[in-house]
Design a protein around this motif. Sequence first.
Motif, PDB file in Angstrom:
ATOM      1  N   PRO A 113      34.494  46.709 151.681  1.00 53.92           N
ATOM      2  CA  PRO A 113      33.047  46.431 151.537  1.00 53.92           C
ATOM      3  C   PRO A 113      32.391  47.456 150.614  1.00 53.92           C
ATOM      4  O   PRO A 113      32.821  48.614 150.509  1.00 53.92           O
ATOM      5  N   LEU A 114      31.314  47.078 149.976  1.00 52.93           N
ATOM      6  CA  LEU A 114      30.575  47.963 149.080  1.00 52.93           C
ATOM      7  C   LEU A 114      29.705  48.917 149.892  1.00 52.93           C
ATOM      8  O   LEU A 114      29.166  48.560 150.956  1.00 52.93           O
ATOM      9  N   GLU A 115      29.550  50.156 149.388  1.00 50.49           N
ATOM     10  CA  GLU A 115      28.667  51.137 150.046  1.00 50.49           C
ATOM     11  C   GLU A 115      27.209  50.760 149.807  1.00 50.49           C
ATOM     12  O   GLU A 115      26.865  50.206 148.764  1.00 50.49           O
ATOM     13  N   PRO A 116      26.315  51.037 150.772  1.00 52.06           N
ATOM     14  CA  PRO A 116      24.895  50.689 150.581  1.00 52.06           C
ATOM     15  C   PRO A 116      24.294  51.450 149.401  1.00 52.06           C
ATOM     16  O   PRO A 116      24.579  52.632 149.189  1.00 52.06           O
ATOM     17  N   ASP A 117      23.490  50.779 148.622  1.00 45.63           N
ATOM     18  CA  ASP A 117      22.863  51.363 147.431  1.00 45.63           C
ATOM     19  C   ASP A 117      21.587  52.088 147.845  1.00 45.63           C
ATOM     20  O   ASP A 117      20.681  51.497 148.436  1.00 45.63           O
ATOM     21  N   GLU A 118      21.499  53.398 147.511  1.00 42.29           N
ATOM     22  CA  GLU A 118      20.332  54.189 147.907  1.00 42.29           C
ATOM     23  C   GLU A 118      19.099  53.865 147.072  1.00 42.29           C
ATOM     24  O   GLU A 118      17.978  54.157 147.483  1.00 42.29           O
ATOM     25  N   PHE A 119      19.282  53.243 145.949  1.00 42.99           N
ATOM     26  CA  PHE A 119      18.133  52.896 145.100  1.00 42.99           C
ATOM     27  C   PHE A 119      17.720  51.435 145.243  1.00 42.99           C
ATOM     28  O   PHE A 119      16.945  50.927 144.437  1.00 42.99           O
ATOM     29  N   ALA A 120      18.256  50.742 146.250  1.00 46.42           N
ATOM     30  CA  ALA A 120      17.960  49.316 146.391  1.00 46.42           C
ATOM     31  C   ALA A 120      16.495  49.074 146.740  1.00 46.42           C
ATOM     32  O   ALA A 120      15.881  48.127 146.250  1.00 46.42           O
ATOM     33  N   ASP A 121      15.851  49.973 147.542  1.00 47.39           N
ATOM     34  CA  ASP A 121      14.446  49.781 147.990  1.00 47.39           C
ATOM     35  C   ASP A 121      13.496  50.699 147.251  1.00 47.39           C
ATOM     36  O   ASP A 121      12.405  50.995 147.755  1.00 47.39           O
ATOM     37  N   LEU A 122      13.869  51.139 146.059  1.00 48.38           N
ATOM     38  CA  LEU A 122      13.042  52.082 145.326  1.00 48.38           C
ATOM     39  C   LEU A 122      11.713  51.470 144.880  1.00 48.38           C
ATOM     40  O   LEU A 122      10.649  52.073 144.987  1.00 48.38           O
ATOM     41  N   TRP A 123      11.704  50.291 144.394  1.00 42.50           N
ATOM     42  CA  TRP A 123      10.515  49.643 143.827  1.00 42.50           C
ATOM     43  C   TRP A 123       9.777  48.756 144.804  1.00 42.50           C
ATOM     44  O   TRP A 123       8.862  48.042 144.446  1.00 42.50           O
ATOM     45  N   LYS A 124      10.214  48.753 146.051  1.00 40.58           N
ATOM     46  CA  LYS A 124       9.517  47.956 147.056  1.00 40.58           C
ATOM     47  C   LYS A 124       8.351  48.746 147.642  1.00 40.58           C
ATOM     48  O   LYS A 124       8.475  49.929 147.889  1.00 40.58           O
ATOM     49  N   GLU A 125       7.235  48.078 147.892  1.00 37.60           N
ATOM     50  CA  GLU A 125       6.070  48.731 148.457  1.00 37.60           C
ATOM     51  C   GLU A 125       6.189  48.800 149.988  1.00 37.60           C
ATOM     52  O   GLU A 125       6.698  47.901 150.629  1.00 37.60           O
TER      53      GLU A 125
END
Length: 311
Positions: free
Chosen positions: A299-311
Motif C-alpha cells: 500500500p502507498l504511504e499517506p501523503d502529508e501534503f494531501a490536505d494542504l490547500w483544503k480550508e
Amino acid sequence: MSKKRKHDEVSGEGRKKDEAAPERPKRTLTGWKSDHVEKQSDAPVFRNKEKVLVTCSRRIISRYRHLMLDMVSLLPHSKKDNKIESEQGKGATLNELVEFRNCSYCLFFECRKQKDLYLWMTRSPDGPSVKFLVNAVHTMEELKLTGNHLKGSRPILTFSSNFDKEPRWKLLKEMITQIFGTPKDHRKAKPFHDHIFAFSIADNHIWFRNFQVSVPHNEPDKMDRGGLDKMTLIEVGPRFCLNPIKIFGGSFGGPTLYANPLFVSPNQIRAMEKRKKAGKYVKKVKAKTRRKMHELQNPLEPDEFADLWKE
C-alpha cells in the motif's frame, strides 16, 4: 420356218460364258491393278474407352463448385453427375454410380463445414484411391489470365523429376496420367495439342497448372519462319495445390497403403489459432490480478501534503 431365239436366252448364254472367264485386271499408269485386296489381320484395334465421373458433395460453396466445373470442361472424357451426401457410406454409393455411368475413375470433391475441400481420386471398383486436401484454389474466372485454348483439345502431361524418386509418387503419377490424359480417339476430343498440364512437387504438395502453347503467326493460316523456336506458355487456369493425406488399397477405403505423417487437419489448425487468441485474453486477466495483489501487498504511504490547500 424356224423360230428365232429370244434375246433373253441369248444374253443368258453369254452371261454364263462371261462368268466362267477370269476377270481382267484394270490397267493404271503404274501397271496392272487387281481388285483383290489382301485380307488384313482380324486382331481387334485397342481403343481407350475409359471415362471419369466427376461429382461433389452437397452444401459445397460456389468457389469449389466452379473449380469442379473447370475440371469438367478440361476433361472431355468426363461425365458430371448430381451431388451426393457426404456420409460414412458414400463409398458404396459412389461405386454403384460409377458402374451405372460406365466409368472407370472418379473425382469426388467433398466439402466440409463449407470451408475445407477434399478431393478423392479413385479407380473403381478395385482401387486404389487417394484422398487429398485441396489448398490455394483459384478458378479460371477468378484469375483473369490472358491464356486461352480450344475446348476439348488433348493436353500434354508434364511431371517434375520428383515423381520418380519414391513409390508413392510413382503411384500418384500413374493415377494422374490415367485420369487427366484424354483418350486418343475420343469422340469429344480434338486431335491436336494446344495446352499443357504441369504437375510439380514442392514441399510434399502437388501443384497443378494449365498453360496454353502460343506460337506467333503472320497470317491466320501461316506460321512465322522459326516460329517453333519462339513458342511461349501462357497460363490459363485453374490452379490449385493437392496435399496427399492417405492412399488406400480399395475404392474409397480399404487397407491403408500410405499415410502422410506431416499432415495436420484444418480443424487442428483452427483449434490452435483459437487457443492462441484465448491465451492472449488469459494473459490480460492474469496481469490484472497480479497488479491488484501487488497493490494490496504494497500500500502507498499517506501523503502529508494531501490536505494542504483544503480550508
